[in-house]
Structure formats: structure tokens, C-alpha cells
Write an enzyme that holds these catalytic residues in place. Structure first.
Site, PDB file in Angstrom:
ATOM      1  N   ASP A   1      24.878  67.512  21.892  1.00 16.65           N
ATOM      2  CA  ASP A   1      25.841  66.448  21.616  1.00 16.65           C
ATOM      3  C   ASP A   1      26.192  65.772  22.932  1.00 16.65           C
ATOM      4  OD1 ASP A   1      27.379  64.807  20.078  1.00 16.65           O
ATOM      5  OD2 ASP A   1      28.850  66.310  19.492  1.00 16.65           O
ATOM      6  N   ASP A   2      26.865  64.624  22.846  1.00 18.21           N
ATOM      7  CA  ASP A   2      27.156  63.898  24.080  1.00 18.21           C
ATOM      8  C   ASP A   2      28.447  64.364  24.742  1.00 18.21           C
ATOM      9  OD1 ASP A   2      28.690  62.876  22.055  1.00 18.21           O
ATOM     10  OD2 ASP A   2      28.022  60.798  22.271  1.00 18.21           O
ATOM     11  N   ILE A   3      29.531  64.512  23.963  1.00 16.47           N
ATOM     12  CA  ILE A   3      30.815  64.882  24.551  1.00 16.47           C
ATOM     13  C   ILE A   3      31.540  65.851  23.629  1.00 16.47           C
ATOM     14  CG2 ILE A   3      31.871  62.806  23.568  1.00 16.47           C
ATOM     15  CD1 ILE A   3      33.829  62.796  25.924  1.00 16.47           C
TER      16      ILE A   3
ATOM     17  N   GLY B   1      35.686  69.705  19.231  1.00 16.58           N
ATOM     18  CA  GLY B   1      34.683  70.589  18.644  1.00 16.58           C
ATOM     19  C   GLY B   1      34.501  70.392  17.153  1.00 16.58           C
TER      20      GLY B   1
ATOM     21  N   LYS C   1      35.633  71.855 -14.984  1.00 17.61           N
ATOM     22  CA  LYS C   1      34.524  72.819 -14.900  1.00 17.61           C
ATOM     23  C   LYS C   1      33.325  72.333 -15.723  1.00 17.61           C
ATOM     24  CE  LYS C   1      37.437  76.779 -13.804  1.00 17.61           C
ATOM     25  NZ  LYS C   1      38.672  75.985 -13.626  1.00 17.61           N
TER      26      LYS C   1
ATOM     27  N   ILE D   1      35.161  67.195  22.604  1.00 13.32           N
ATOM     28  CA  ILE D   1      36.596  66.931  22.724  1.00 13.32           C
ATOM     29  C   ILE D   1      37.383  68.001  21.973  1.00 13.32           C
ATOM     30  CG2 ILE D   1      38.457  65.293  22.280  1.00 13.32           C
ATOM     31  CD1 ILE D   1      36.444  63.045  22.610  1.00 13.32           C
TER      32      ILE D   1
ATOM     33  N   ARG E   1      22.428  65.739   8.410  1.00 13.73           N
ATOM     34  CA  ARG E   1      22.861  64.423   7.956  1.00 13.73           C
ATOM     35  C   ARG E   1      24.379  64.318   8.038  1.00 13.73           C
ATOM     36  NH1 ARG E   1      19.533  61.050   5.374  1.00 13.73           N
ATOM     37  NH2 ARG E   1      21.371  60.059   4.466  1.00 13.73           N
ATOM     38  N   LYS E   2      24.850  63.138   8.396  1.00 11.76           N
ATOM     39  CA  LYS E   2      26.300  62.921   8.420  1.00 11.76           C
ATOM     40  C   LYS E   2      26.851  62.913   7.002  1.00 11.76           C
ATOM     41  CE  LYS E   2      29.686  60.206  10.983  1.00 11.76           C
ATOM     42  NZ  LYS E   2      29.977  61.279  11.942  1.00 11.76           N
TER      43      LYS E   2
ATOM     44  N   LYS F   1      22.709  62.710   0.746  1.00  8.25           N
ATOM     45  CA  LYS F   1      22.351  61.831  -0.361  1.00  8.25           C
ATOM     46  C   LYS F   1      22.383  62.604  -1.676  1.00  8.25           C
ATOM     47  CE  LYS F   1      18.339  60.806   1.334  1.00  8.25           C
ATOM     48  NZ  LYS F   1      16.996  60.206   1.468  1.00  8.25           N
TER      49      LYS F   1
END
Length: 511
Positions: free
Chosen positions: A428-430, A434, A101, A432, A402-403, A406
Site C-alpha cells: 500500500d502507499d500510506i 490501517g 431469511k 494512517i 476488489r474494492k 460484483k
């Protein structure tokens, strides 16, 4: 492997939400040692024996270990050496959370280096009162995690935590604010409470975050209510430290296994209850939610799997062209979810063919135009070119989550300009499972944005497997898809591009 992945993998492999708190409290140790003929040994020796026995007894039934650093520091340098021994004793696949903490800003960089480099910790608990800057030095370490202490179980803390009133208490402000500091896989919440109502408020404010509770000591009778308040829609997202009194018993293994099974039964009941409460609106069952919108693919997602899809000629031609430039491949391909499919859809190929890319964007645009939204968001990284093209075509501002966040600069979770309360359409593209789209949406919502619609080029499940779609609907999201595997297989088989066997394999690909 990062902390969050190790944690979720351990939860899955052990089928457990339990965490072992390795706290060698001197009073507890003396009692434990006396009953085992170790009363004459040193405190350090007792602590070493106790830690080893607890790890051996619980490692098959817990998903992480959480020693409190203060107990080890109190034993001097030998205590710190003991903590290093504990690290070596732990199974390699179980993460180590150091409970400290920490809240001192000036020493944060040094403490982070000590915990992550010297003690080889995977995550650490933090005091949030210094704000975002307290987390930043710890998040500089890739794959490490922090748990923000949002609420204490200490009765004297009520005056601070519940200030100024119960309608907008300080602890909920901490919950809301701290979510801006890191992604769900970087930043978890620690909530010390035995009150299901408090836990329910935290879960409502942070639906996508993992939450670690206080020890279950004395709370066994309250466990079901705590579980109902704290579990997420997937039946997890909650970490439960073992009762401290259990860790001095002679049958720790048996009691831990029994508690795990009891919790898992409650998890199953929770999921069944959630499933029975789901009410899907009829509009959510349509590929196109607007009756005046031109149908490019299947007319509705309730169509019989035996019925031949109604396919627009232009879309039929697009499917064939995508196949011809090898956007659809057959073989064995491992997906991000870990599943192995007998096909792979690679929409990244289209960005090198401007004419074909424009046709794909037109298909997306037909779905998006009737929707009400302020901005478009692409899920990194695969759909960012598509989202950029749609932003230009529809004249809608582009943002993206962001994936990874930073720990320097602006430390933003979402790139691009936006205002809190605005509505975002996610592209999104596909689809599968979610998982990736929900992770991205979690970052958008944590930044104050609203998401109602998710638009994908390909819905993997289609009419045969609606689990991913239902997962989105459980989170209040509407799925719109340009294509399904049923449509693709029918078009390519009719055009002679694939065999009947390949078409059958496509129709029955399981996520």
C-alpha cells in the site's frame, strides 16, 4: 450513504451495539395493549401504537432496527403499509434491516426489488442453502447489505447445523463459504445462539465480519461470555437485538440505556484485556525486520523521537525530488478515514515520471526481497500501479482484492490467479489508521490466502503514534515502511524545502 457506513456511524454516534427488533407479535401486543387501555382496538392499531412507542423510546440507544416481515405480512396489505410507516418513523441515520431469511432462488430478484425499492430497506437477512446465487440479486444494489443466517437457536436445528460432527459442523462451513459471496461491508452474519462456544468458533472463522446475535431475551446472565466470544479486536463487530420482553415495559428508554451502558463497560473491559494480552515480538518493532537488510530509513521504530534519523543519501534525495513534484502538499486535507490533516501525500503523481517511479519501486523492492511470499497484492486503487511495477521487478504474480464485489460474472473478491494457502505480501502507499489495508486483507484471507507482511511507502504514525502499527500486529501482521513522517520532515527541513514550523506540524500530525 451505504448500509455498512450508516450502521458503523450509528454505532459510533449512539455508542451502542444494540438493535431493536420491531416484531408486532399478536400475543405480545394483546398483553401490551391491555395494560395501556387499548385492549378494545384492532390488532393493526395496537401494532401501530406499539411500533411508534418503541421507536421513540429506543432511537437514542440503538444502532439499527430489524422488523420481521412475516408479522407485517400476516396483517395483510395494511400490515405492509404499517411497515412503510415504520420506515418513515425511524431516524434518518439509523438503518433498517428486514428480517425475512429469504431462501427461494427463483423469486430473489423480485424480492430484492420489493425490499430495497418499495420498503426502502437497507439490508436483509437470507437463508444460505441455495448458495452464492441467493445473495447475488441483493448485492446488485449498491450500498445495500445482506445478513447470512448461519446458525439457528431452534433446538431442533442441531441435527442439521452440527452435522456431521462438532469438529467440522455444517454451520461453520456456511460461515466460511458465505464470506466468499461479498465483502465485509456488504455481507454480515446472523448467528442465533446463546452458546458462547459456538459464537467463538464463528468469530474465529470470520474475524473481520460483523455478527448479529439472536435476541438477548433470557440471556442477560450470559451476556459477558457472549461478548467475550463475539467482539472483534476493535471491541465491536457484534450486533445485539434487545430482549423482546423489554419492549413491552413502561420504562423501555431507561432499561435500554442501562443495558447499553452495561454492554459498553464490557466492551471496555474486553479492550483492556486484549491490550494486556498483546505480546509484540522484538522483530516486529523494527522498520527492517532483517538485520542484513540495508537501512533506508530509521534504524528501528523504537528509536527516540529526539534522535536524528539515519537516512541513506539516495533516499534523502528521493524525498526531496518527491516534494519538488508536489507529491507532498500543505493545507487542510480530508482523508478517507474522515480525519483532517495539515498535509497530503499524493503518490499517484509518480506514475507520470518513469524515472522517479522506478526509484520508488527500488525502495519497496529492498524491503520485499528478504520476505517470503508467493504473490504480491495491491490495495485498490492507489497502490495498484506500484504493486504492478513490483510484480514485474520481483517476478512475483500480482493479485488484488476488489474494492467492491460484483454480483454478476465470476463474482470474485480477489482478481488474478492464486491457490488457497499461498502467502501474499500486501503493498500500500500510506498507512494512517490501517482500516483500508485490513479490509483488503480480509478479502484475501476470506479467499483462502495467508498474509503476514504489509509494506507501505509511508507510515504516518512513525515512532510518535504506533496505533495503526499495533492494529496490524493485533491481526498477526508485520509492518514494513520505507519512510515515516519523522524522516520526511527532517530531510525537507534540512534541505530548506519546508520551514521549522511545517516540519514540526508534520512530526505531530495525529490520525
Amino acid at each position: 450513504m451505504g448500509f455498512f457506513t450508516a450502521l458503523t456511524d450509528a454505532m459510533s454516534s449512539r455508542q451502542s451495539l444494540l438493535v431493536t427488533g420491531l416484531d408486532p407479535n399478536p400475543e405480545m401486543l394483546r398483553s401490551w395493549a391491555a395494560h395501556r387501555g387499548l385492549g378494545g382496538s384492532s390488532l393493526l392499531s395496537q401494532a401501530r401504537s406499539w411500533c411508534k412507542s418503541v421507536i421513540e423510546a429506543t432511537s437514542d440507544h440503538v444502532c439499527a432496527y430489524k422488523p420481521s416481515l412475516g408479522f407485517y405480512q400476516a396483517m395483510g396489505s395494511a400490515g405492509v403499509e404499517l411497515l412503510l410507516e415504520v420506515r418513515e418513523l425511524l431516524p434518518l441515520d439509523l438503518p433498517l434491516i428486514i428480517d425475512i431469511k429469504h431462501g427461494d432462488l427463483n423469486s430473489s430478484s423480485a424480492v430484492a426489488a420489493y425490499l430495497f425499492k418499495t420498503l426502502h430497506a437497507d439490508a436483509v437477512t437470507l437463508n444460505p442453502l441455495a448458495g452464492q446465487d441467493i445473495a447475488a440479486p441483493f448485492l446488485l444494489y449498491p450500498g445495500k447489505g445482506v445478513l447470512i443466517n448461519c446458525h439457528s437457536s431452534n433446538p431442533a436445528a442441531v441435527a442439521l447445523q452440527h452435522h456431521p460432527n462438532e469438529d467440522d459442523p455444517f454451520y461453520l462451513k456456511v460461515v466460511r463459504e458465505s464470506q466468499r459471496w461479498g465483502t465485509p461491508d456488504q455481507l454480515l452474519l446472523e448467528v442465533g445462539t446463546s452458546d458462547p462456544a459456538i459464537l467463538a468458533q464463528v468469530r474465529q472463522a470470520a474475524p473481520e465480519r460483523f455478527v448479529m446475535l439472536r435476541s438477548l431475551w433470557g440471556e442477560e446472565g450470559n451476556l459477558q461470555r457472549l461478548m467475550a466470544s463475539g467482539l472483534n479486536l476493535a471491541g465491536d463487530g457484534l450486533l445485539l437485538p434487545l430482549p423482546q420482553n423489554l419492549l413491552t415495559e413502561s420504562d423501555i428508554n431507561e432499561q435500554t440505556a442501562a443495558l447499553k451502558e452495561r454492554i459498553n463497560r464490557m466492551r471496555q473491559d474486553h479492550l483492556l484485556q486484549k491490550q494486556s494480552n498483546l505480546e509484540f515480538e522484538s522483530e516486529q518493532c523494527r522498520i527492517w525486520p532483517h538485520p542484513d537488510q540495508p537501512a533506508l530509513g530509521l534504524e528501528t521504530s523504537n528509536a527516540s523521537s529526539e534522535a536524528e534519523p539515519l537516512i541513506d543519501p539516495e533516499l534523502r534525495e528521493l524525498v526531496i525530488d518527491l516534494f519538488d513534484i508536489r507529491c507532498l502538499l500543505f493545507g487542510e486535507f480530508k482523508q478517507a478515514s474522515g480525519a483532517v490533516f495539515n498535509y497530503y501525500v499524493d503518490l499517484r503523481q509518480i506514475i507520470s515520471d518513469p524515472a522517479l517511479f522506478h526509484r520508488v519501486l527500488d525502495c519497496y523492492a529492498q524491503v520485499l526481497r528478504p520476505l517470503q511470499f508467493d504473490r504480491i497484492a495491491g490495495i485498490p486503487y492507489g497502490s495498484l500501479p506500484t504493486a504492478t511495477g513490483l510484480s514485474l521487478q520481483l517476478h512475483k504474480p500480482l493479485i488484488y482484492p476488489r474494492k467492491e464485489v460484483k454480483a454478476h460474472g465470476t463474482r470474485r473478491m480477489v482478481e488474478g490467479e492464486f491457490n488457497e494457502g499461498e502467502t501474499v505480501a500486501v503493498v500500500d502507499d500510506i498507512l494512517i489508521t490501517g482500516g483500508s489495508v485490513l479490509e483488503g486483507i480480509g478479502k484475501l484471507e476470506s479467499s483462502g490466502l495467508k498474509v503476514r507482511d504489509v509494506v507501505v511507502f509511508l507510515d504516518h504514525g512513525g515512532v510518535h503514534d504506533t496505533r495503526a502499527k499495533q492494529r496490524l500486529e493485533c491481526n498477526g501482521l508485520r509492518l514494513q515502511a520505507v519512510l515515516t513522517l519523522e524522516t520526511i520532515s527532517e530531510v525537507l527541513e534540512t534541505a530548506g524545502r519546508i520551514s521549522s514550523k511545517q516540519a514540526q506540524a508534520l512530526r505531530h500530525s495525529d490520525p
